[in-house]
Scaffold this motif. Structure first.
Motif, short mmCIF file in Angstrom:
data_model
loop_
_atom_site.label_atom_id
_atom_site.label_comp_id
_atom_site.label_asym_id
_atom_site.label_seq_id
_atom_site.Cartn_x
_atom_site.Cartn_y
_atom_site.Cartn_z
N ASP A 1 2.32 -3.06 -10.46
CA ASP A 1 3.57 -2.49 -10.53
C ASP A 1 3.56 -1.81 -8.95
OD1 ASP A 1 4.10 -3.52 -12.96
OD2 ASP A 1 3.74 -1.42 -13.85
N GLU A 2 2.60 -1.21 -8.53
CA GLU A 2 2.75 -0.33 -7.24
C GLU A 2 3.03 -1.29 -6.34
OE1 GLU A 2 0.62 2.42 -10.35
OE2 GLU A 2 0.78 0.22 -9.89
N THR B 1 6.03 -3.89 -1.86
CA THR B 1 6.55 -4.95 -1.22
C THR B 1 8.03 -4.88 -0.63
OG1 THR B 1 5.46 -6.57 -2.65
CG2 THR B 1 7.48 -7.48 -1.52
N GLN B 2 8.82 -4.05 -1.44
CA GLN B 2 10.18 -3.61 -0.95
C GLN B 2 10.08 -2.81 0.18
OE1 GLN B 2 11.75 -1.63 -4.26
NE2 GLN B 2 11.41 -3.24 -5.74
N LEU C 1 10.90 -3.40 4.31
CA LEU C 1 11.81 -2.32 5.27
C LEU C 1 11.06 -2.14 6.48
CD1 LEU C 1 12.90 0.15 2.31
CD2 LEU C 1 14.47 -1.39 3.84
N GLY C 2 9.83 -2.53 6.55
CA GLY C 2 9.21 -2.16 7.86
C GLY C 2 7.94 -1.04 7.79
N LEU C 3 7.81 -0.72 6.45
CA LEU C 3 6.93 0.85 6.66
C LEU C 3 5.32 0.42 6.54
CD1 LEU C 3 9.70 1.89 5.71
CD2 LEU C 3 8.29 3.53 4.33
N ILE D 1 5.55 6.50 0.89
CA ILE D 1 4.46 5.25 0.68
C ILE D 1 3.48 5.84 -0.33
CG2 ILE D 1 2.71 3.91 1.53
CD1 ILE D 1 4.01 3.86 4.06
N ALA D 2 2.93 7.03 -0.32
CA ALA D 2 2.05 7.53 -1.16
C ALA D 2 2.47 8.00 -2.52
CB ALA D 2 1.35 9.03 -0.63
N MET D 3 3.89 8.25 -2.66
CA MET D 3 4.65 8.56 -3.89
C MET D 3 4.49 7.12 -4.79
SD MET D 3 7.75 10.47 -2.18
CE MET D 3 8.91 10.37 -3.45
N VAL D 4 4.35 6.16 -4.14
CA VAL D 4 4.26 5.05 -5.00
C VAL D 4 2.94 5.13 -5.91
CG1 VAL D 4 3.96 2.26 -5.00
CG2 VAL D 4 5.46 3.54 -3.57
N PHE D 5 1.96 5.68 -5.80
CA PHE D 5 0.77 5.63 -6.31
C PHE D 5 0.74 6.84 -7.22
CE2 PHE D 5 -0.36 2.52 -3.10
CZ PHE D 5 -1.28 1.79 -3.69
#
Length: 461
Positions: free
Chosen positions: A406-407, A412-413, A417-419, A440-444
């Motif tokens: 899921d993460e 991928t999104q 966006l180029g991150l 980015i860290a918030m995704v995990f």
């Protein structure tokens, strides 16, 4: 040293399109997950099991200030009566004695930090008293990092020399902004001359590192006024610079109600200030460490970043965050192995617990296996700006891509966006993503993903 590996790209449109609030990840899980069901007995058991075999970190919270800065959201006590600290110091003694019952010998201190409040609210006798207690229970080492936060408005050269004699070798100097209009608006009037006086005294007394704190988004700040402050800062040649975002939350922090809300810069102006600051510091030789921190190339933080040794703890970026951290004083937060423990936030409650010969634990948290895994991932992202799946193969019950399916879909999104770049075996943050590493860290963040959090987070940029 500002090679492509250390590059940073400021994309205003992208910044505006992403969630603006998020954790700073000085811990994972974040402090809003701490529970009052965690008590002193759990802290004691963990101390007995883990303290003594390797160097540790110690944080000492000094809550007193003699004036109030209107922007401040810290746990503090405003008083001009320095004798109030005498009582507090006696209770620090008692807390240290209770803690030390849970280990043998005198553990080495790799890192020591006095935070506040205003630690230099204390007079030399009071500071000496605390250091004597610290030396009673710990061993200070030659290569340790021993830092203290300083308010230049109430520190003499003699005091700085005394701090060096005690054992401090790093100082963090609060400046925020040198513009007199801004200073008056936040009730922190501090001249460049008195700031330079303290910094010069620190260098003359052998301090290894000078850090400076700035804040952007304060009332009446403009891009031009901050540019003038930055030029003054450059003349001071600090080893490290932190540029924090001011969060105007008068409904949460009463002192901020004295700030004219209409004078607080809008989002566009704040981004102008931040963008200019980043460009200015990079052009003048500073390395972007991460989030809001910069350092000279020869500073230990910059070297740790280059060598993939950078860490992160409750004091921010560090070279010693892998150490267990004992924290003493009201509201302080420590980390030992797989637990976090926070002391009572109210001073009287803190005193009452110690009067009962009980460690003043208010709440805490014991991490489970998934928490420990995600803490390591977030640490890697925040400090190294990349993640190698192979590093987790031995501790995951299934392949990385399955466990975090899921993460990775969400990443991928962010990749589009180029991150970041999603490679076959690793995640690599781009120069554009480095400034937005919290997003980015918030995704995990498991609890953030399930919305099992009620904290008021700061802006990610």
């Amino acid at each position: 040293m500002n090679t492509p590996r250390f590059a940073i790209e400021f994309d205003r449109k992208l910044i505006a399109s992403l969630p603006s609030l998020g954790p700073r990840y000085t811990s994972y899980p974040t402090a809003d997950r701490f529970s009052p069901e965690f008590g002193a007995s759990q802290l004691q058991a963990t101390l007995q099991q883990h303290i003594g075999s390797k160097p540790i970190s110690l944080y000492v919270h000094i809550p007193f200030c003699n004036t109030i800065c209107y922007y401040c959201g810290c746990n503090k006590i405003i008083t001009k009566d320095t004798s109030r600290a005498d009582t507090y110091i006696q209770y620090l003694d008692k807390e240290l004695a209770l803690l030390a019952q849970n280990w043998t010998g005198k553990p080495e201190l790799a890192q020591l930090h006095f935070g506040g409040g205003t630690p230099t609210f204390l007079n030399t006798e009071q500071l000496n008293h605390i250091f004597t207690s610290i030396r009673r229970y710990f061993t200070l080492i030659d290569h340790g990092e021993y830092s203290i936060e300083i308010d230049p408005r109430n520190v003499s050269a003699e005091t700085v020399a005394f701090l060096g004699q005690l054992g401090f070798n790093r100082i963090s100097v609060g400046i925020q902004d040198f513009n007199p209009i801004v200073q008056k608006a936040v009730n922190r009037v501090q001249s460049e001359a008195e700031t330079r006086y303290v910094i010069d005294a620190a260098r003359q007394n052998g301090f290894r590192s000078i850090s400076i704190d700035l804040i952007y988004g304060l009332p009446y700040q403009t891009e031009q006024s901050m540019q003038e402050t930055l030029q003054q800062i450059l003349d001071l040649q600090p080893d490290r610079i932190a540029m924090y975002h001011y969060a105007h939350l008068p409904h949460l922090f009463k002192p901020q109600r004295r700030i004219n809300t209409a004078a607080v810069p809008d989002s566009s102006t704040k981004l102008d200030i931040l963008q200019n600051t980043i460009h200015f510091l990079l052009e003048n030789g500073y390395i972007f460490i991460g989030m809001d921190h910069f350092a000279k190339p020869q500073d230990e933080l910059a070297i740790a970043l280059a060598e993939n040794r950078l860490q992160r703890n409750f004091q921010g970026y560090s070279t010693h965050a892998d150490c267990d951290m004992i924290a003493i004083g009201v509201s302080s937060i420590g980390k030992i192995a797989d637990i976090y423990s926070q002391n009572e936030k109210d001073l009287n409650a803190y005193y009452l617990a110690l009067d009962k010969n009980r460690l003043p634990v208010l709440r805490g948290y014991q991490l489970n296996a998934d928490d420990l895994l995600r803490r390591r991932i977030i640490q890697d992202l925040m400090c190294h700006f990349e993640l190698n799946y192979a590093d987790y193969a031995s501790i995951l019950p299934q392949p990385f891509k399955l466990y975090f399916a899921d993460e990775l879909t969400e990443l991928t999104q962010l990749s589009q966006l180029g991150l970041l770049h999603l490679h076959e075996n690793k995640i690599q943050v781009t120069p554009k993503g480095r400034l937005l590493i919290r997003n980015i860290a918030m995704v995990f963040d498991y609890y953030l993903r399930l919305k099992r959090t009620h904290n008021h987070y700061s802006q990610t940029v």
